[in-house]
Design an enzyme around this catalytic site. Sequence first.
Site, mmCIF file in Angstrom:
data_model
loop_
_atom_site.group_PDB
_atom_site.id
_atom_site.type_symbol
_atom_site.label_atom_id
_atom_site.label_comp_id
_atom_site.label_asym_id
_atom_site.label_seq_id
_atom_site.Cartn_x
_atom_site.Cartn_y
_atom_site.Cartn_z
ATOM 1 N N GLY A 109 12.042 -13.190 2.182
ATOM 2 C CA GLY A 109 12.244 -14.411 2.414
ATOM 3 C C GLY A 109 13.616 -14.306 3.295
ATOM 4 O O GLY A 109 14.339 -13.148 3.147
ATOM 5 N N GLN B 276 16.503 -14.951 2.430
ATOM 6 C CA GLN B 276 17.531 -14.556 1.501
ATOM 7 C C GLN B 276 17.401 -13.498 0.696
ATOM 8 O O GLN B 276 17.845 -13.042 -0.371
ATOM 9 C CB GLN B 276 18.105 -15.768 0.698
ATOM 10 N N SER B 277 16.361 -12.692 1.158
ATOM 11 C CA SER B 277 15.763 -11.379 0.375
ATOM 12 C C SER B 277 16.845 -10.547 0.030
ATOM 13 O O SER B 277 17.465 -10.024 0.774
ATOM 14 C CB SER B 277 14.766 -10.907 1.258
ATOM 15 N N ASN B 278 16.899 -10.217 -1.218
ATOM 16 C CA ASN B 278 18.101 -9.239 -1.773
ATOM 17 C C ASN B 278 17.253 -7.856 -1.390
ATOM 18 O O ASN B 278 18.049 -7.076 -1.060
ATOM 19 C CB ASN B 278 18.064 -9.280 -3.399
ATOM 20 N N ALA C 232 15.595 -7.115 1.138
ATOM 21 C CA ALA C 232 15.971 -6.627 2.620
ATOM 22 C C ALA C 232 17.318 -6.167 2.796
ATOM 23 O O ALA C 232 17.330 -5.299 3.396
ATOM 24 C CB ALA C 232 15.475 -7.929 3.388
#
Length: 323
Positions: free
Chosen positions: A73, A75-77, A79
């Site tokens: 997503g 706000q992917s942690n 990524a």
Amino acid sequence: MKTIHDFPRLHLAVGPTPLHKLENLSRKYEKNIYIKRDDLIGVGLGGNKVRKLEFLLADAKARGADVVFTTGGAQSNHAMLTAACCRRLGMEAVLVLKKRGVTEEKGNLLLNRLLGAQVHFVDTDRYSVVYQEMHRLGEALERQGRTPYYIPVGGSTALGALGYIAGREEAYGQGEAMGVHFDHTICVCGSGGTTAGVALGTQYHSPGTRVLAIAVDDDPFEEIVPRLMGEALALLEDPSPVRSDAVEIQYHVGAGYGVAGAEDTAAIREMARLEGIFLDPVYTGKAFAHFLSLLRAGYFTGENLLFVHSGGAGGLFAVDLPE
Ligand SMILES: *Cc1c(COP(=O)(O)O)cnc(C)c1O
């Protein structure tokens, strides 16, 4: 049979993460509540994905990759931490993210920019569409002589799950050194890899400990987690069957993935005010809210409880916390 130590691994974590007792919460709920601080793992703002990336990026290196693709997503942690770890290794990260709901560059999106990661947004809800775009971009780079490596959402593959077998070996070793046997381990389930690793790592290193995973989205984890466990066992050439009692999965989704409710805000506040520790609004805050409700309901039979803090602080600066 192999162990995790037979696989290439990069030491991205800065030493073992702390494991300590939460004194004020323990007094309040009359249990010995411990926390494993994977939020303090030493890369980016910390978090569980670094453990998976130790194995995934070692594999990328072994295959001669020079650019790493992953997704999540906006706000992917995962990524953001992939981008941060790639920087440590002198590799480039390309993040192909679902655009849904993005209006401002806050939280992890800001961190991605500071890290100099390439970010591509795809305006879809379906990961099949995102993966198509990821491979299209990767093939274009291949034609320029680059070697891409692809990590699926959350790094939740069998290889990634080995990171949490390692994490459990570390945590139960710390418990042993403190003279503590954990009756329950509680972790968050978002794409399943952490839970699969925690379940197997507990089986290997603390077989008497019960594992409770708290799911924060409504994917069918009763299927996903055993499948990942089976794949990890196959990777380890362990002929044991997947045990159906290895992990209990409970759901705390509320209004949806990434949408915190008032009880989640209250749980984040309680941890901050009693222990000076920040949880995140998407994963650990929600899991902790559910954990507190189970504590109040007298769910836990044992005395020694271990909550895995899997990170996510970047999300606090991007998501609304309702009162
Ligand atoms: C990704 C994530 C999780 C969930 O881990 P999975 O392996 O995807 O199930 C939990 N907490 C935080 C902070 C995360 O970023």
